[in-house]
Scaffold this active site. Structure first.
Site, PDB file in Angstrom:
ATOM      1  N   ASP A  21       0.660  14.929  14.529  1.00  0.00           N
ATOM      2  CA  ASP A  21       1.491  13.988  15.285  1.00  0.00           C
ATOM      3  C   ASP A  21       2.649  14.708  15.985  1.00  0.00           C
ATOM      4  O   ASP A  21       3.142  15.724  15.492  1.00  0.00           O
ATOM      5  CB  ASP A  21       2.037  12.928  14.309  1.00  0.00           C
ATOM      6  CG  ASP A  21       2.592  11.723  15.041  1.00  0.00           C
ATOM      7  OD1 ASP A  21       2.295  11.557  16.238  1.00  0.00           O
ATOM      8  OD2 ASP A  21       3.333  10.949  14.414  1.00  0.00           O
ATOM      9  N   HIS A  38      -0.320  17.852  24.328  1.00  0.00           N
ATOM     10  CA  HIS A  38      -1.676  17.889  23.767  1.00  0.00           C
ATOM     11  C   HIS A  38      -2.308  19.262  23.990  1.00  0.00           C
ATOM     12  O   HIS A  38      -2.967  19.808  23.101  1.00  0.00           O
ATOM     13  CB  HIS A  38      -2.554  16.798  24.386  1.00  0.00           C
ATOM     14  CG  HIS A  38      -2.058  15.405  24.113  1.00  0.00           C
ATOM     15  ND1 HIS A  38      -1.657  14.995  22.858  1.00  0.00           N
ATOM     16  CD2 HIS A  38      -1.886  14.327  24.928  1.00  0.00           C
ATOM     17  CE1 HIS A  38      -1.273  13.720  22.918  1.00  0.00           C
ATOM     18  NE2 HIS A  38      -1.395  13.305  24.165  1.00  0.00           N
ATOM     19  N   LEU A 132     -15.861  27.286   6.342  1.00  0.00           N
ATOM     20  CA  LEU A 132     -15.095  26.040   6.465  1.00  0.00           C
ATOM     21  C   LEU A 132     -15.886  24.992   7.266  1.00  0.00           C
ATOM     22  O   LEU A 132     -16.532  25.338   8.254  1.00  0.00           O
ATOM     23  CB  LEU A 132     -13.783  26.343   7.209  1.00  0.00           C
ATOM     24  CG  LEU A 132     -12.922  25.144   7.611  1.00  0.00           C
ATOM     25  CD1 LEU A 132     -12.246  24.535   6.382  1.00  0.00           C
ATOM     26  CD2 LEU A 132     -11.863  25.554   8.631  1.00  0.00           C
TER      27      LEU A 132
HETATM   28  C1  FPP Z   1      -0.600  12.899  18.324  1.00  0.00           C
HETATM   29  O1  FPP Z   1       0.556  13.137  19.072  1.00  0.00           O
HETATM   30  C2  FPP Z   1      -1.744  13.627  18.813  1.00  0.00           C
HETATM   31  C3  FPP Z   1      -2.898  13.099  19.295  1.00  0.00           C
HETATM   32  C4  FPP Z   1      -3.136  11.648  19.388  1.00  0.00           C
HETATM   33  C5  FPP Z   1      -3.981  13.941  19.820  1.00  0.00           C
HETATM   34  C6  FPP Z   1      -4.288  15.182  19.049  1.00  0.00           C
HETATM   35  C7  FPP Z   1      -5.115  16.026  19.891  1.00  0.00           C
HETATM   36  C8  FPP Z   1      -5.003  17.363  20.006  1.00  0.00           C
HETATM   37  C9  FPP Z   1      -4.062  18.189  19.239  1.00  0.00           C
HETATM   38  C10 FPP Z   1      -5.865  18.017  21.028  1.00  0.00           C
HETATM   39  C11 FPP Z   1      -7.011  18.792  20.592  1.00  0.00           C
HETATM   40  C12 FPP Z   1      -7.648  18.544  19.308  1.00  0.00           C
HETATM   41  C13 FPP Z   1      -8.724  19.230  18.863  1.00  0.00           C
HETATM   42  C14 FPP Z   1      -9.289  18.880  17.549  1.00  0.00           C
HETATM   43  C15 FPP Z   1      -9.364  20.316  19.636  1.00  0.00           C
HETATM   44  P1  FPP Z   1       1.189  11.936  19.886  1.00  0.00           P
HETATM   45  O2  FPP Z   1       0.594  11.905  21.234  1.00  0.00           O
HETATM   46  O3  FPP Z   1       1.031  10.675  19.108  1.00  0.00           O
HETATM   47  O4  FPP Z   1       2.692  12.367  19.962  1.00  0.00           O
HETATM   48  P2  FPP Z   1       3.976  11.403  19.905  1.00  0.00           P
HETATM   49  O5  FPP Z   1       3.930  10.699  18.589  1.00  0.00           O
HETATM   50  O6  FPP Z   1       5.129  12.351  20.016  1.00  0.00           O
HETATM   51  O7  FPP Z   1       3.874  10.468  21.070  1.00  0.00           O
END
Ligand code: FPP
Length: 250
Positions: A21, A38, A132
């Site tokens: 997050d 992201h 893994l």
């Molecule tokens: C949460 O941060 C993150 C996500 C919803 C997306 C996670 C995706 C990645 C890290 C990209 C790639 C993943 C893989 C497995 C290759 P948020 O957008 O909720 O952040 P915020 O809470 O600050 O708004």
């Protein structure tokens, strides 16, 4: 000295699950847009997979896209799907080299077909890897998964293939997406939020939780090792008392 040296190799959790997050907030602190967050989150994923492999974790589940994430602005959803597809395609050779197998949980049919096929391909290409298992939770939520299991079980009962009185916890577990995996011993969440956000609701019955305030793109190998070390200091009692847990079986 790295905290990695303090980790007890006899007490490595088999399954660690992470709520990644804070990508959006991380980007904001840099004066950039959410997509930038992201994109940088992918680097943290790479480091975490490496760290988990190094110490012998068997399953690493990453909450990459929740059922509720479909409610985000279309532009962000499209960018996330594009990024996921790119990351899956580009990282697969490195995963094979490191003996990492890709698995997934979630409603894959709801993903754009090109994302789904990249994922299916990566799963097939890494199927022989036995180090893994990297489990991507995509279009996943715990309630969706439990409702889905209930539907399958109800059909068996309706067709006289299962007696309703025989349904127990094992039956439910068998129809979850995680049926062949151990429950996670440890759940990590970044970004200073203390919520479970519909993640692995059934499987976390006795999981330990580790929260840290860093945003996901800043999560480094050392943070992963710190979480494992912290977990190893805890006493897991599973409803018993301390003396029972520490009793040495004769
Ligand atoms: C949460 O941060 C993150 C996500 C919803 C997306 C996670 C995706 C990645 C890290 C990209 C790639 C993943 C893989 C497995 C290759 P948020 O957008 O909720 O952040 P915020 O809470 O600050 O708004």
């Amino acid at each position: 000295m790295s905290v990695k040296n303090l980790i007890n190799s006899d007490k490595i959790p088999q399954h660690v699950a992470i709520i990644m997050d804070g990508n959006g907030r991380w980007a904001k602190t840099k004066g950039n847009n959410r997509i930038f967050g992201h994109q940088n989150g992918v680097n943290a994923v790479r480091d975490t997979v490496e760290a988990a492999s190094e110490i012998g974790v068997k399953y690493l589940t990453l909450y990459a896209f929740s059922t509720e994430n479909w409610n985000r602005p279309k532009l962000e959803i499209n960018a996330l799907m594009q990024l996921l597809m790119k990351a899956i395609r580009e990282e697969t050779p490195r995963l094979i080299k490191n003996n990492v197998r890709i698995l997934s949980i979630g409603d894959l049919d709801s993903l754009p077909s090109r994302v789904k096929s990249s994922l299916e391909r990566a799963k097939a290409d890494t199927a022989h890897c036995n180090g893994l298992s990297l489990v991507l939770a995509l279009s996943y939520s715990g309630r969706w998964e439990i409702a889905n299991a209930a539907k399958q079980i109800a059909k068996l009962v309706a067709n006289n293939l299962l007696n309703a009185d025989d349904i127990d916890e094992k039956t439910i577990g068998k129809y979850l997406n995680t049926s062949n995996m151990p429950d996670p011993e440890l759940i990590i969440r970044t970004s200073g939020e203390y919520r479970i956000s519909n993640f692995l609701l059934w499987q976390i019955a006795y999981s330990e939780f580790y929260f840290l305030s860093k945003f996901w793109p800043d999560f480094a190998k050392e943070d992963f090792f710190e979480a494992i070390y912290n977990y190893q200091q805890r006493e897991r009692r599973f409803g018993k008392i301390s003396e029972q847990v520490n009793q040495i079986d004769k």
